[in-house]
Enzyme design. Structure first.
Site, PDB file in Angstrom:
ATOM      1  N   ARG A  58      53.670  66.707  53.803  1.00 35.78           N
ATOM      2  CA  ARG A  58      54.150  66.704  55.187  1.00 35.78           C
ATOM      3  C   ARG A  58      55.642  66.969  55.255  1.00 35.78           C
ATOM      4  O   ARG A  58      56.185  67.255  56.297  1.00 35.78           O
ATOM      5  CB  ARG A  58      53.834  65.351  55.850  1.00 35.78           C
ATOM      6  CG  ARG A  58      52.425  65.318  56.441  1.00 35.78           C
ATOM      7  CD  ARG A  58      52.072  63.911  56.873  1.00 35.78           C
ATOM      8  NE  ARG A  58      52.204  62.992  55.739  1.00 35.78           N
ATOM      9  CZ  ARG A  58      51.775  61.727  55.744  1.00 35.78           C
ATOM     10  NH1 ARG A  58      51.206  61.233  56.808  1.00 35.78           N
ATOM     11  NH2 ARG A  58      51.916  60.963  54.683  1.00 35.78           N
TER      12      ARG A  58
ATOM     13  N   LYS B 247      49.341  58.422  37.158  1.00 40.40           N
ATOM     14  CA  LYS B 247      49.130  57.015  36.847  1.00 40.40           C
ATOM     15  C   LYS B 247      49.783  56.154  37.921  1.00 40.40           C
ATOM     16  O   LYS B 247      50.767  56.593  38.485  1.00 40.40           O
ATOM     17  CB  LYS B 247      49.684  56.673  35.460  1.00 40.40           C
ATOM     18  CG  LYS B 247      51.105  57.106  35.144  1.00 40.40           C
ATOM     19  CD  LYS B 247      52.316  56.537  35.737  1.00 40.40           C
ATOM     20  CE  LYS B 247      52.552  55.112  35.944  1.00 40.40           C
ATOM     21  NZ  LYS B 247      53.979  54.824  36.335  1.00 40.40           N
TER      22      LYS B 247
END
Lengths: 309, 309
Positions: free
Chosen positions: A38, A91
């Site tokens: 965005r 992760k």
């Protein structure tokens, strides 16, 4: 060489710009075909405001790599797998263990690759440390992971919000190495977690592990370290000592050749992802995340001074 | 009928006297052959001060049942498996997920049975609720588990110590039912945990789960409930509503025969253990414990008023 793989990278933040994009650009095996962000994408690459739009518009892109914080990641991964795409997860692979189990089951049912990455396991010295420890009897191992949160996570409020893991965000890197290099699994026996009075996640942690052979295994994580930064694992065995430092990049041990080299963690993660996709298999090892969940479950909470940027 | 199985019961506290011993005495398939307790055993049954002594002295006893708090349980289970005994674990099966994984691996390697029990799954109404839900589309499910800690855990300090789980000690019973009756797995999306200012474990919790079909699934656990006690699971579906109450013992639903009956949870756990031992298999489902670990990891902590007995 096989046809390059097209990937859409979701989340164009610090880790994407520092690691994912340079790794993809340098690898002829990969094409960065789209971004989802965005707040702006990458010059010359089509950007989408959200993932559903990209999945709809670009059926040619077979792989989705998610470099977003853990909390929103599940819905994105589920949508990408639901659209038949292979998925690579930064992760930690999720905000909860249950959602990781659910994604694994979904990927298996859909016949796509799910790759829960642990970038620190790809550091230069890790394989050498694993080999060295495999031949010795462990007596003592100490993990010291001390860094300055203001330097490495400037203004990232999500790390302080419930589910953001706090100091376990870097700490899980240490645990990913620990679970990779130890020949036998350990389990947490004691933990103390320091929470700033104004924050929902810990800024420091001390962990003790039970080892099947009785070795003393412990870790300290601290996000308040100014000056030199420390990411070390030191071990004493029946046949010498070793030190894995710089987050796994440098290996030094008695009776072994030193190993070190420039950072290649993300290039190796994408190389591994290409292997998994072409082999049609998945790789989801939740052991580092189990230790984190265990620390939150078992850990004693201590309130420490408030943290402000 | 097969030869009765000999069991040593470790930990002669409230749960042993209320549940394990009556269940064993009533079942001709089992012989309570020894106890392990520092604070006294059972009339007419040989008692040992610690587990290693019992394992050494009584090689004739093939099964060890552990009714001790989660924190010391791992070392005992590992010792019993190491001595070639089948092991039955009170819920929760351990203080950490990693130790449960380690015990499973050890039991498999040793060729003995490991049974992680969830007594609430054996309650009368659970199987009927599972069947009823399997045929319907879930819209909303609400778990309400509210009890008085002073009544059910009088003076048990371990429940307030880090690793003792606090209100998740009863709450995990609700989660063991939830994970049994729902056709599709859920994962935690939000949690708020209330910690008394002077205690290391929560006294109350609110949990929201994400459901693959978009149903609203939530739970509230509270240990401050005086007067009537509540252990209910209520569900709304596209074809009626159901209520599983009294901790799973009573099932009522539109268009289904009511199910209820006297408590038979522990008798059924021992019957299941006998089946597993004779079949040479194990049963270790960690799903309820994964949700607890996820709640501690993801949960926002709120400090509430101090708790004193």
């Amino acid at each position: 060489m096989a046809e390059p793989l097209s990937v859409a990278l979701v989340g164009i933040g610090k880790i994407a710009r520092d690691q994912h994009i340079p790794a993809l650009n340098a690898d002829p095996d990969w094409t960065l075909a789209a971004t989802v962000s965005r707040s702006g994408g990458v010059d010359g690459v089509e950007n989408f405001a959200d993932l559903p739009q990209m999945l709809e518009a670009r059926p040619d892109i077979g792989v989705v790599s998610l470099a977003v914080p853990p909390v929103p990641r599940f819905a994105m991964a589920a949508a990408a797998i639901g659209a038949g795409r292979h998925v690579m997860l930064e992760k930690p692979p999720g905000a909860t263990l249950a959602e990781c189990h659910a994604l694994s089951a979904q990927a298996q049912a859909a016949g796509v690759t799910l790759h829960a990455t642990w970038h620190s396991r790809m550091a230069h010295g890790v394989a050498a440390a694993k080999e060295w420890l495999a031949e010795r009897e462990l007596k003592r191992l100490r993990v010291t992971w001390k860094e300055d949160v203001r330097r490495w996570h400037p203004g990232q409020e999500w790390i302080w919000q419930a589910g953001g893991l706090g100091v376990f965000d870097p700490g899980i890197n240490a645990l990913s190495i620990l679970t990779e290099i130890l020949p036998a699994p350990v389990h947490l026996s004691r933990a103390v977690l320091d929470f700033p009075g104004n924050r929902d996640t810990p800024i420091a942690a001390e962990l003790d592990f039970a080892h099947p052979g009785g070795a003393e295994v412990s870790a300290v994580f601290d996000w308040r370290q100014e000056g030199p930064q420390t990411w070390d694992i030191e071990a004493e065995t029946d046949a010498g000592t070793m030190r894995l430092s710089d987050g796994g990049a440098t290996f030094r041990a008695e009776g072994a050749a030193p190993v070190e080299g420039p950072d290649r963690e993300y290039p190796r993660l994408y190389a591994r992802m290409a292997e998994l996709v072409r082999a049609g298999t998945s790789e989801v090892d939740l052991a580092p995340m189990v230790h984190v969940a265990d620390a939150f479950t078992l850990g004693r909470r201590r309130v420490v001074e408030p943290f402000d940027w």
